[in-house]
Design a protein around this motif. Structure first.
Motif, short mmCIF file in Angstrom:
data_model
loop_
_atom_site.label_atom_id
_atom_site.label_comp_id
_atom_site.label_asym_id
_atom_site.label_seq_id
_atom_site.Cartn_x
_atom_site.Cartn_y
_atom_site.Cartn_z
N ALA A 160 0.84 -1.22 0.00
CA ALA A 160 0.00 0.00 0.00
C ALA A 160 0.87 1.26 0.00
O ALA A 160 0.51 2.26 -0.63
N ALA A 161 2.00 1.21 0.70
CA ALA A 161 2.88 2.39 0.79
C ALA A 161 3.37 2.79 -0.60
O ALA A 161 3.49 3.97 -0.91
N LYS A 162 3.67 1.80 -1.43
CA LYS A 162 4.22 2.07 -2.78
C LYS A 162 3.15 2.53 -3.76
O LYS A 162 3.46 3.11 -4.79
N LYS A 163 1.87 2.30 -3.43
CA LYS A 163 0.79 2.70 -4.32
C LYS A 163 0.32 4.12 -4.05
O LYS A 163 -0.50 4.64 -4.80
N GLN A 164 0.78 4.72 -2.96
CA GLN A 164 0.28 6.05 -2.58
C GLN A 164 0.76 7.12 -3.56
O GLN A 164 1.83 7.03 -4.09
#
Ligand code: MN3
Length: 223
Positions: A219-223
């Motif tokens: 999720a962190a990389k999709k922000q």
């Protein structure tokens, strides 16, 4: 919910609907995803019950009080009062955010606790730290060394670069995405581990929910 133009929404907020509007936005103590005793013998049920139902609950209650007072001050354009409430919002808001992550970072051994990360997170750890043991050691050392109360974190930037960081008191990690937190406040371990914080930090790896950490990493990389 129906959409209102900002002016109409403000009018609703300060009308008879106000108490409803505020109540609907209150912060709530999340349920634990396992029983209080489920992390034994690593973390005792007594610690988990107090930690969740007393400590985290107090952060939530005090956050709601501070936010309510902040809204009142904002409605009166009382900027001095608003500023005076910031430390309470930072402390109790951080406490709520940090513990909400922490509970999901852990799992009983029969529900996936312990072991090692897999997939993209494993690749990133091996690429950036060399091995899982290295990141465990770095985070353990950092968390054990926090003076007074605070947290050690594995965190990620938006490019997926991992970092091991620490924060004092309940300061949340806001410049990175927090993935895995180790609460090193004495209330998290003292009843069981007494003054030996290092033993608690060493043992907690047996109940780390790497699946949850990996989901947070994706999720962190999709922000
Ligand atoms: Mn705590």
């Amino acid at each position: 919910m129906f959409a209102l133009r900002p002016a109409a929404r403000r009018a609703l907020t300060f009308s008879a609907a106000r108490s409803f509007t505020n109540a609907s936005k209150s912060f709530v103590l999340p349920d634990l995803p396992y029983d209080y005793g489920a992390l034994e013998p690593v973390i005792s049920g007594e610690i988990m019950k107090l930690h969740h139902s007393a400590h985290h609950k107090a952060y939530v209650n005090n956050l709601n009080i501070a936010v309510e007072q902040y809204k009142d001050a904002e409605a009166k354009n009382d900027i001095a009062k608003m500023i005076s409430l910031e430390p309470a919002i930072r402390f109790n808001g951080g406490g709520h955010v940090n513990h909400s992550i922490f509970w999901t970072n852990l799992a009983p051994k029969n529900q996936g606790g312990g072991g090692n990360p897999e997939g993209d997170l494993l690749k990133a750890i091996e690429g950036q730290f060399g091995s899982v043991d290295t990141v465990k050691t770095q985070l353990s050392t950092l968390a054990t060394g926090v003076q007074g109360s605070g947290w050690g974190w594995l965190a990620s930037d938006k490019q997926g670069k991992l970092q091991v960081v620490w924060r004092q008191n309940q300061d949340p990690v806001v410049d990175l995405t927090p993935l895995l937190g180790i609460d090193v406040w004495e209330h998290a371990y003292y009843l069981q581990y007494k003054n030996v914080r290092a033993d608690y930090v060493k043992a907690i790896w047996e109940v780390v929910n790497w699946k949850n950490v990996a989901e947070r990493y994706s999720a962190a990389k999709k922000q």
